[in-house]
Design an enzyme around this catalytic site. Structure first.
Site, PDB file in Angstrom:
ATOM      1  N   ARG A  23     103.750   0.231  56.384  1.00  9.74           N
ATOM      2  CA  ARG A  23     102.553  -0.015  55.819  1.00  9.74           C
ATOM      3  C   ARG A  23     102.030  -1.357  56.118  1.00  9.74           C
ATOM      4  NH1 ARG A  23     102.989   0.239  50.046  1.00  9.74           N
ATOM      5  NH2 ARG A  23     102.555  -2.217  50.301  1.00  9.74           N
ATOM      6  N   GLU A  69     100.865  -8.918  55.218  1.00 10.74           N
ATOM      7  CA  GLU A  69     102.378  -8.535  55.578  1.00 10.74           C
ATOM      8  C   GLU A  69     102.419  -7.293  56.019  1.00 10.74           C
ATOM      9  OE1 GLU A  69     105.778  -8.066  53.080  1.00 10.74           O
ATOM     10  OE2 GLU A  69     104.757  -6.769  51.505  1.00 10.74           O
ATOM     11  N   ASN A 105     105.026  -3.956  55.718  1.00  7.16           N
ATOM     12  CA  ASN A 105     106.344  -3.624  55.273  1.00  7.16           C
ATOM     13  C   ASN A 105     107.146  -2.296  56.098  1.00  7.16           C
ATOM     14  OD1 ASN A 105     105.735  -4.618  52.270  1.00  7.16           O
ATOM     15  ND2 ASN A 105     103.893  -3.604  52.991  1.00  7.16           N
ATOM     16  N   SER A 141     105.979   2.123  50.015  1.00  3.97           N
ATOM     17  CA  SER A 141     105.689   3.183  48.944  1.00  3.97           C
ATOM     18  C   SER A 141     104.319   3.496  48.746  1.00  3.97           C
ATOM     19  CB  SER A 141     106.493   2.597  47.740  1.00  3.97           C
ATOM     20  OG  SER A 141     106.062   1.648  47.282  1.00  3.97           O
ATOM     21  N   LYS A 164     109.339 -12.031  57.018  1.00  4.10           N
ATOM     22  CA  LYS A 164     108.248 -12.901  56.877  1.00  4.10           C
ATOM     23  C   LYS A 164     108.223 -14.022  57.987  1.00  4.10           C
ATOM     24  CE  LYS A 164     106.752 -11.544  52.604  1.00  4.10           C
ATOM     25  NZ  LYS A 164     107.471 -10.153  52.341  1.00  4.10           N
ATOM     26  N   LYS A 202     106.411 -18.594  51.186  1.00  4.36           N
ATOM     27  CA  LYS A 202     107.122 -17.274  50.930  1.00  4.36           C
ATOM     28  C   LYS A 202     108.440 -17.497  51.452  1.00  4.36           C
ATOM     29  CE  LYS A 202     102.985 -14.488  51.866  1.00  4.36           C
ATOM     30  NZ  LYS A 202     102.573 -13.105  52.388  1.00  4.36           N
ATOM     31  N   GLU A 250     111.232  -8.967  49.776  1.00  2.00           N
ATOM     32  CA  GLU A 250     110.270  -7.961  49.565  1.00  2.00           C
ATOM     33  C   GLU A 250     110.070  -7.397  48.124  1.00  2.00           C
ATOM     34  OE1 GLU A 250     108.420  -6.909  52.068  1.00  2.00           O
ATOM     35  OE2 GLU A 250     109.746  -8.508  53.779  1.00  2.00           O
ATOM     36  N   GLY A 251     109.109  -6.935  47.906  1.00  2.00           N
ATOM     37  CA  GLY A 251     109.082  -6.225  46.440  1.00  2.00           C
ATOM     38  C   GLY A 251     108.425  -6.913  45.273  1.00  2.00           C
ATOM     39  N   ARG A 280      95.125  -1.200  46.536  1.00  2.00           N
ATOM     40  CA  ARG A 280      95.813  -1.505  45.331  1.00  2.00           C
ATOM     41  C   ARG A 280      94.906  -2.801  44.828  1.00  2.00           C
ATOM     42  NH1 ARG A 280     101.463  -3.483  46.884  1.00  2.00           N
ATOM     43  NH2 ARG A 280     100.370  -4.129  48.865  1.00  2.00           N
TER      44      ARG A 280
HETATM   45  P1  ADP Z   1     106.269  -8.746  49.107  1.00  3.25           P
HETATM   46  O1  ADP Z   1     106.902  -8.449  50.381  1.00  3.25           O
HETATM   47  O2  ADP Z   1     107.096  -9.335  48.017  1.00  3.25           O
HETATM   48  O3  ADP Z   1     105.227  -7.623  48.693  1.00  3.25           O
HETATM   49  P2  ADP Z   1     103.794 -10.117  50.079  1.00  3.25           P
HETATM   50  O4  ADP Z   1     103.574 -10.772  51.146  1.00  3.25           O
HETATM   51  O5  ADP Z   1     103.288  -8.798  50.167  1.00  3.25           O
HETATM   52  O6  ADP Z   1     105.305 -10.063  49.674  1.00  3.25           O
HETATM   53  O7  ADP Z   1     103.214 -11.002  48.773  1.00  3.25           O
HETATM   54  C1  ADP Z   1     103.210 -10.405  47.503  1.00  3.25           C
HETATM   55  C2  ADP Z   1     101.797 -10.506  46.855  1.00  3.25           C
HETATM   56  O8  ADP Z   1     101.287 -11.741  46.889  1.00  3.25           O
HETATM   57  C3  ADP Z   1     100.707  -9.626  47.864  1.00  3.25           C
HETATM   58  O9  ADP Z   1     100.596  -8.309  47.401  1.00  3.25           O
HETATM   59  C4  ADP Z   1      99.552 -10.273  47.475  1.00  3.25           C
HETATM   60  O10 ADP Z   1      98.812 -10.023  46.329  1.00  3.25           O
HETATM   61  C5  ADP Z   1      99.791 -11.670  47.374  1.00  3.25           C
HETATM   62  N1  ADP Z   1      99.710 -12.546  48.522  1.00  3.25           N
HETATM   63  C6  ADP Z   1     100.874 -12.586  49.565  1.00  3.25           C
HETATM   64  N2  ADP Z   1     100.248 -13.415  50.477  1.00  3.25           N
HETATM   65  C7  ADP Z   1      98.882 -13.949  50.265  1.00  3.25           C
HETATM   66  C8  ADP Z   1      98.347 -14.799  50.850  1.00  3.25           C
HETATM   67  N3  ADP Z   1      98.179 -15.260  52.280  1.00  3.25           N
HETATM   68  N4  ADP Z   1      96.844 -15.027  50.277  1.00  3.25           N
HETATM   69  C9  ADP Z   1      96.588 -14.441  49.000  1.00  3.25           C
HETATM   70  N5  ADP Z   1      97.745 -13.478  48.462  1.00  3.25           N
HETATM   71  C10 ADP Z   1      98.920 -13.282  48.942  1.00  3.25           C
HETATM   72 MG    MG Z   2     103.555  -7.069  49.885  1.00  5.17          MG
END
Ligand code: ADP
Ligand code: MG
Length: 474
Positions: A125, A144, A146, A151, A305, A364, A368-369, A450
């Site tokens: 996804r 990102e 996944n 899920s 990442k 970051k 994940e999660g 979401r």
């Molecule tokens: P994870 O693998 O923990 O899901 P993500 O990269 O998806 O990591 O980041 C988790 C959440 O943080 C995302 O769902 C989003 O809401 C927020 N986020 C992540 N990267 C960004 C970004 N570059 N700008 C704004 N919000 C972000």
């Molecule tokens: Mg995410």
């Protein structure tokens, strides 16, 4: 861009009545989670949190996200087959990040022994936010991708009926009809089915790896149900069960409780807390087998990442997808700014920029999660602390995406109905199957929207921050 439902959000009494109707419809449709108190039992369940109204999403961006999904499938698949790229990209990270190092270690062991698996299945996804341009127009930017345990494809198949219901109650039948049908669980099951067929053993099973304490079981069941309808049997087991009762035969075929396994579908195994010593052994056993892992260890690593950050470097997409300039252009158009923090001038420069404008960046780690990223003051403190240490290589920096907020109600068990300022994240589900060198399936199979209140920088639905939503195309 118009962003909301205007006057509908002002009438508190009407919102409460709509919320009651919406919650009952959500329960009736099966938009369910197990409770925090009893995550191992389905005796008492509740609704998965969701928005009262669908959120407005520009059709053009929705189409763009769908159109680039097959490209992302190909890209992930290409990365997973490029051992030199994975090794080089992750070399600094694995020195400092123990979790990635352990995954990488399994990868190396499997490579050394020789990969027994010949069919590969990707269920991913790709997630996006809508960056607000200087002129106010929204732009699609990837957050990102996944590649393991992506899920909410199951529950997302059931939420359109809930939002149609809300709009129908308001006699907004034309608007209700605009809510897109969505069935990711069916598409994900089609991918598993194709892989299962290519494995070619009529009695072999699908092994779903999950924990016993699993609140999101109904999301997983939606896929299981689709498979059973195709006469493919699924067994749910924990890593612990695999280490006790899993085995390989001489040809490295995988057996669980004496039954052959064709496909291993991971809904666990993406964070450090999910692995005991025993679980790592189980993961290695699964990876060594010729069963079709979804994902195999290389594809999981392709979703880190650090890999995402390296993909944004000039020339890397061209190297991975040679002779496909249009694919490369479509992919690159969705990339936000991504910066390596490896020791050296480039990393120093990125840190200087982030410290000068902290609100424009996200820090970051390789996790994940949800709930692991650092923003604002926390990010500044972490960067000050990490600046002169090699540990910084286990992180990446990313440009922070700033979508335009809008009003909606986030419905959660036990919470009052009130309008809050929100932002959304759009996910597109992708499925591909490769046999040897040939891609035999490559498609997109649906979406997930979401939405979360703007005060939360991080976190998804499982983390209790975001809620399920539907795009209302405009
Ligand atoms: P994870 O693998 O923990 O899901 P993500 O990269 O998806 O990591 O980041 C988790 C959440 O943080 C995302 O769902 C989003 O809401 C927020 N986020 C992540 N990267 C960004 C970004 N570059 N700008 C704004 N919000 C972000
Ligand atoms: Mg995410």
């Amino acid at each position: 861009m118009a962003t909301g439902w205007g006057s509908l959000l002002q009438d508190e009494q009407q919102l409460e009545e709509l919320a009651r109707q919406a919650v009952d419809r959500a329960l009736a449709e099966g938009v369910l989670l197990r409770t925090l108190q009893e995550p191992s039992s389905s005796d008492v369940v509740s609704y998965a949190p969701f928005t009262l109204f669908p959120s407005l999403v520009p059709s053009a961006l929705l189409e763009q996200a769908y159109a680039v999904q097959m490209d992302f499938n190909m890209l992930v698949d290409a990365v997973s087959q490029n051992a030199a790229f994975l090794e080089q990209t992750l070399s600094s990270t694995i020195k400092r990040d123990n979790f990635t190092a352990r995954l990488f270690n399994i990868y190396k062991q499997v490579l050394k022994e020789g990969i027994a698996q010949t069919v590969f299945l990707g269920l991913n996804r790709s997630d996006y936010m809508f960056q607000r341009n200087a002129d106010g127009s929204p732009v699609l930017k990837q957050i990102e991708i996944n590649t393991i345990s992506a899920s909410f494809g199951g529950l997302a198949s059931r939420t359109p009926a809930v939002h149609r219901h809300v709009l129908n109650v308001l006699s907004k039948t034309k608007e209700a009809a605009k809510i897109l049908s969505n069935n990711p669980s069916k598409g994900l099951a089609q991918g598993i089915t194709k892989a299962w067929e290519l494995y070619g053993s009529a009695n072999a099973l699908v092994l779903l790896i999950a924990q016993e304490k699993e609140r999101n079981i109904f999301d997983q069941r939606a896929i299981e149900n689709e498979l059973l309808a195709r006469n493919i049997h699924v067994i749910r087991r924990r890593f612990e069960d695999v280490s006790e009762k899993g085995s390989l035969d001489q040809d490295r075929r995988l057996f669980m409780d004496g039954q052959e396994v064709a496909v291993v579908y991971f809904r666990d195994g993406y964070m450090p807390s999910q692995y005991s010593v025993q679980n790592w052994e189980a993961r290695l056993l699964l990876e060594r087998s010729c069963a079709i892992k979804c994902p195999d260890i290389a594809t999981q690593l392709a979703g880190t990442k650090k890999v995402q950050q390296e993909l944004s470097r000039m020339g890397v997409l061209e190297m991975l997808l040679p002779g496909q300039p249009e694919t490369v252009a479509r992919l690159r158009a969705t990339f936000a700014g991504l910066y390596s923090l490896d020791m050296g001038e480039e990393g120093d420069q990125a840190i200087t920029e982030a410290l000068a404008a902290p609100s424009q960046f996200v820090l970051k780690p390789q996790r994940e999660g949800g709930g692991n990223n650092l923003y604002g003051e926390e990010m500044v403190q972490a960067l000050e602390h990490l600046k002169d240490s090699e540990e910084r290589a286990s992180y990446i920096l990313m440009e922070k995406i700033e979508p335009e907020p809008f009003g909606n109600c986030l419905l959660r068990p036990g919470s009052p109905v009130r309008v809050v300022q929100c932002i959304s994240e759009l996910g597109i589900f992708g499925v591909y199957v490769r046999q040897g060198k040939t891609l035999v399936m490559n498609k997109h199979v649906g979406h997930l929207l979401r939405t979360k209140a703007i005060e939360h920088a991080d976190g998804g639905v499982a983390a209790g921050v975001a809620v399920l939503d539907n795009p209302y195309p405009v």
